[in-house]
Design a protein around this motif. Structure first.
Motif, mmCIF file in Angstrom:
data_model
loop_
_atom_site.group_PDB
_atom_site.id
_atom_site.type_symbol
_atom_site.label_atom_id
_atom_site.label_comp_id
_atom_site.label_asym_id
_atom_site.label_seq_id
_atom_site.Cartn_x
_atom_site.Cartn_y
_atom_site.Cartn_z
ATOM 1 N N VAL A 72 0.756 -1.297 0.054
ATOM 2 C CA VAL A 72 0.080 -0.130 0.026
ATOM 3 C C VAL A 72 0.863 1.165 -0.044
ATOM 4 O O VAL A 72 0.582 2.181 -0.676
ATOM 5 N N SER A 73 1.971 1.307 0.907
ATOM 6 C CA SER A 73 2.751 2.363 0.783
ATOM 7 C C SER A 73 3.382 2.545 -0.463
ATOM 8 O O SER A 73 3.439 3.843 -0.985
ATOM 9 N N LEU B 281 2.052 1.855 -3.347
ATOM 10 C CA LEU B 281 1.113 2.016 -4.418
ATOM 11 C C LEU B 281 0.990 3.696 -4.048
ATOM 12 O O LEU B 281 0.587 4.686 -5.022
ATOM 13 N N CYS B 282 0.873 3.966 -2.992
ATOM 14 C CA CYS B 282 0.634 5.605 -2.730
ATOM 15 C C CYS B 282 1.657 6.246 -3.161
ATOM 16 O O CYS B 282 1.470 7.533 -3.691
ATOM 17 N N ALA C 259 1.299 6.837 -6.639
ATOM 18 C CA ALA C 259 0.394 7.367 -7.200
ATOM 19 C C ALA C 259 0.692 9.106 -6.937
ATOM 20 O O ALA C 259 0.484 9.931 -7.885
ATOM 21 N N PRO D 72 -8.873 6.499 -6.924
ATOM 22 C CA PRO D 72 -7.777 5.423 -6.258
ATOM 23 C C PRO D 72 -6.456 6.551 -6.236
ATOM 24 O O PRO D 72 -5.843 6.544 -5.074
ATOM 25 N N GLY E 1 -4.568 7.874 -3.114
ATOM 26 C CA GLY E 1 -3.192 7.371 -2.736
ATOM 27 C C GLY E 1 -2.339 8.379 -2.315
ATOM 28 O O GLY E 1 -1.850 8.319 -1.556
ATOM 29 N N TRP F 246 -0.759 9.264 1.318
ATOM 30 C CA TRP F 246 0.569 9.380 1.412
ATOM 31 C C TRP F 246 1.165 10.908 2.160
ATOM 32 O O TRP F 246 1.939 10.687 2.885
ATOM 33 N N CYS G 226 -8.408 14.799 -3.669
ATOM 34 C CA CYS G 226 -7.239 14.674 -3.018
ATOM 35 C C CYS G 226 -7.230 15.899 -2.176
ATOM 36 O O CYS G 226 -7.048 15.456 -0.934
ATOM 37 N N TRP H 194 -1.841 1.148 7.107
ATOM 38 C CA TRP H 194 -3.009 0.710 6.251
ATOM 39 C C TRP H 194 -4.386 0.425 7.102
ATOM 40 O O TRP H 194 -5.385 0.563 6.619
#
Lengths: 299, 325
Positions: A32-33, A35-36, A39, B101, B105, B109, B196, B222
């Motif tokens: 997940v990290s 993928l983020c 992104a 998505p 993300g 982040w 976002c 997560w």
């Protein structure tokens, strides 16, 4: 019996299952990290791709004649002067019309809550207006101004931009006035100041940094608008500052040039696109810098 | 701050005088503020009335069939809204599939992983992406994205997915580059920053104690996001997504450049199509005042207005409920 047989396998392989689960959890967390981060990289890449394209393709047309000559037929070396002046005139006038109206409406929303339901209605409608498709505003102004007058005009373009400008100023004015501490208002009232002086001289004065930011952001937003100008100010191939006649603007000129088959027109479109993007982004950065500077000064 | 009260006393002088002038001033000021507020209502009501009245000719000529008809024929004067409504909904859907998505993300982040300095830089970049005028996205899309789609993405996707039963027909057709998929992708890039920034605001505003207690139980970032932050902020996140949807529905210039502008309706996402906004932008200059075609375009505008108002109203309600809870 039942519970014993159910708990048996978990007990037997307890540490192993826990181990596998821990590995799985760590794996999910890592992916997940990743993928983020990807992104974020994608979004950054897109922004830089747009800016890079604009600079590499647009910089070639940055020359003095571009700023001095009006648009001309392909192959005759025209510039963008009339589009630049038209954009400045319409955007500037729209801001002049929109700022007082938007600020007064913002004051109404934040200071006149005694009006009850109608205040929340105005707030709701203003928020809707903030995100109404801009092409609909263009159609609206076309129907109420251009069609009755019988011709396109810079004034119609200005009004369409003003309609888009007002709700942004309303929103920031209201938000900023809400941040003014109650004690400051009370202190001013206690000194015998009438309500309007309290709002104008105390509240607005302490909120002016934030409101200025909102005005700059609104200015940046409307200066790139194309759709509402297509049906209102239309565009003009010649130099014109007459508000009662069709008026050129950078976005509409870009739109017309970019789709054309002539290389020099496409080049001009890129140059115009570079100019307008630099102006819009610079205004944005200036506005945000202003807000952070002002915010830290208040604390 | 300290100087303000003294300014007021100095200017207003005697209290008696202030009262009389003050009451008159309050009256005028209150009236101006109310006028400005009502003006906003008037503009909104005006937009609704003017568009519906302008489209009335088309509504009455075609009846409810206007919405289901796929015709757009200026020569025989037959107009229908189905194709452009279809294009609007499909491009918006594609935009959401990619933007949600991506926005999530970036927001995740920014809030949980980035160092403060880096986060500030990325946040500014995201806001700048939101500020880029839509016509710039259109040009960039037309000159960069469309050739890229035509040469690299679409042939490859057709090769691998074109023969899959069921979804295969979505990815068949000539790889022009322009089309519903390209339009949706450009829209996705445009609405990602909006979604976002709402998500970032919401994720930051969650009470720290909720997250800390989950971290204290040994949850990973997560798991905290999925089991604490997302359930807590579900409504506001939905509100942000709806806000992005509203933007995508009415976006004009960027879509007009890349969608191919053809009044066709079919399964292929590569095929050129149109949206309500792009159809209005293209056809409006070619329709004369008072014609049935102009009225049909205004009727389309009224339909777009209704769709986006419903979306925006939902977004407002979600956001209000989400932030007040």
């Amino acid at each position: 019996m039942m519970s014993a047989s159910q708990s048996q396998p978990t007990d037997a392989g307890g540490w192993q299952r826990g181990g596998a689960q821990a590995v799985r959890r760590r794996l999910v967390e890592r992916s997940v990290s990743l993928l983020c981060a990807m992104a974020t990289a994608v979004v950054l890449f897109l922004l830089f791709s747009i800016l890079w394209t604009l600079v590499t393709r647009g910089a070639g047309g940055l020359s003095l004649p571009t700023f001095l000559h009006s648009t001309a037929a392909p192959g005759t070396g025209g510039g963008l002067a009339n589009a630049i002046i038209g954009s400045c005139e319409q955007t500037g006038l729209a801001a002049l019309i929109g700022t007082p109206v938007g600020m007064m409406a913002g004051i109404y929303l934040s200071e006149f809550s005694q009006d009850g339901r109608i205040v929340s209605l105005v707030r709701f409608v203003s928020d809707m207006l903030l995100s109404v498709p801009s092409i609909l505003v263009g159609l609206f102004i076309y129907l109420i101004i251009v069609e009755p007058a019988g011709h396109f005009s810079g004034m119609a373009g200005t009004l369409a931009l003003a309609v888009l400008f007002i709700p942004i100023v309303v929103r920031t004015t209201e938000d900023m006035l809400r941040l003014v501490p109650r004690a400051m208002r009370e202190a001013a009232y206690a000194l015998g100041a009438p309500g309007w002086r309290v709002i104008l001289n105390v509240c607005l004065r302490s909120a002016r940094g934030g409101i200025m930011t909102g005005i700059l952001l609104a200015l940046a937003r409307i200066s790139g608008e194309t759709a509402p100008l297509l049906f209102t100010s239309l565009g003009n191939l010649n130099w014109s500052t007459n508000l009662n006649a069709p008026m050129a603007s950078l976005p509409v000129t870009i739109y017309q040039y970019a789709g054309s088959a002539y290389d020099d027109w496409v080049q001009m479109a890129w140059t115009g696109a570079l100019l307008i993007t630099v102006a819009v982004l610079a205004t944005n950065i200036l506005a945000r810098w202003w807000l952070t500077r002002n915010g830290s000064a208040q604390q | 701050m300290m100087e303000l009260p003294s300014t007021i006393t100095a200017r207003d002088g005697v209290a008696m005088d202030t009262n009389a002038r003050g009451r008159f001033g309050d009256l005028v000021f209150g009236m101006l503020a109310r006028l400005a507020g009502w003006f906003i209502l008037l503009v909104m009501v005006g937009i609704v009335i003017v568009l519906v009245r302008g489209g009335w000719q088309a509504f009455s000529a075609f009846g409810p069939g206007f919405i289901t008809s796929t015709a757009w024929n200026p020569i025989s004067n037959h107009f229908g809204a189905a194709t452009s409504i279809f294009g609007t909904l499909v491009t918006t859907l594609i935009a959401l599939v990619f933007a949600v998505p991506l926005a999530f993300g970036v927001a995740f982040w920014l809030v949980e992983m980035a160092s403060p300095a880096l986060a500030r830089f990325i946040e500014t970049a995201v806001q700048l992406l939101a500020a880029v005028p839509s016509i710039i996205f259109g040009m960039w899309g037309f000159f960069i994205v469309v050739p890229f789609m035509a040469h690299y993405i679409e042939p490859v996707v057709t090769h691998y997915l074109g023969h899959v039963p069921g979804i295969g027909q979505l990815f068949r057709g000539a790889p022009y580059g322009t089309g519903l998929l390209s339009g949706g992708l450009i829209l996705a890039i445009m609405i990602t920053p909006f979604i976002c920034s709402v998500m970032t605001d919401v994720f930051v505003s969650i009470p720290a104690v909720l997250k800390e207690s989950a971290f204290g139980l040994g949850a990973t970032r997560w798991e905290v996001m999925r089991q604490v932050v997302l359930p807590w902020s579900r409504q506001a996140v939905m509100g942000g997504i709806m806000l992005g949807t509203g933007r995508a529905l009415g976006e004009t210039m960027a879509v007009t450049f890349v969608i191919g502008n053809s009044n066709r309706m079919g399964w292929s996402l590569f095929a050129p199509g149109n949206t309500i906004a792009s159809l209005i932008a293209l056809e409006f200059p070619e329709s004369s005042a008072g014609s049935l075609k102009l009225s049909a375009l205004l009727a389309l505008g009224a339909i777009l207005m209704i769709i986006s108002f419903i979306t925006l109203a939902c977004s407002r309600i979600f956001l209000q409920r989400g932030t007040s809870s």
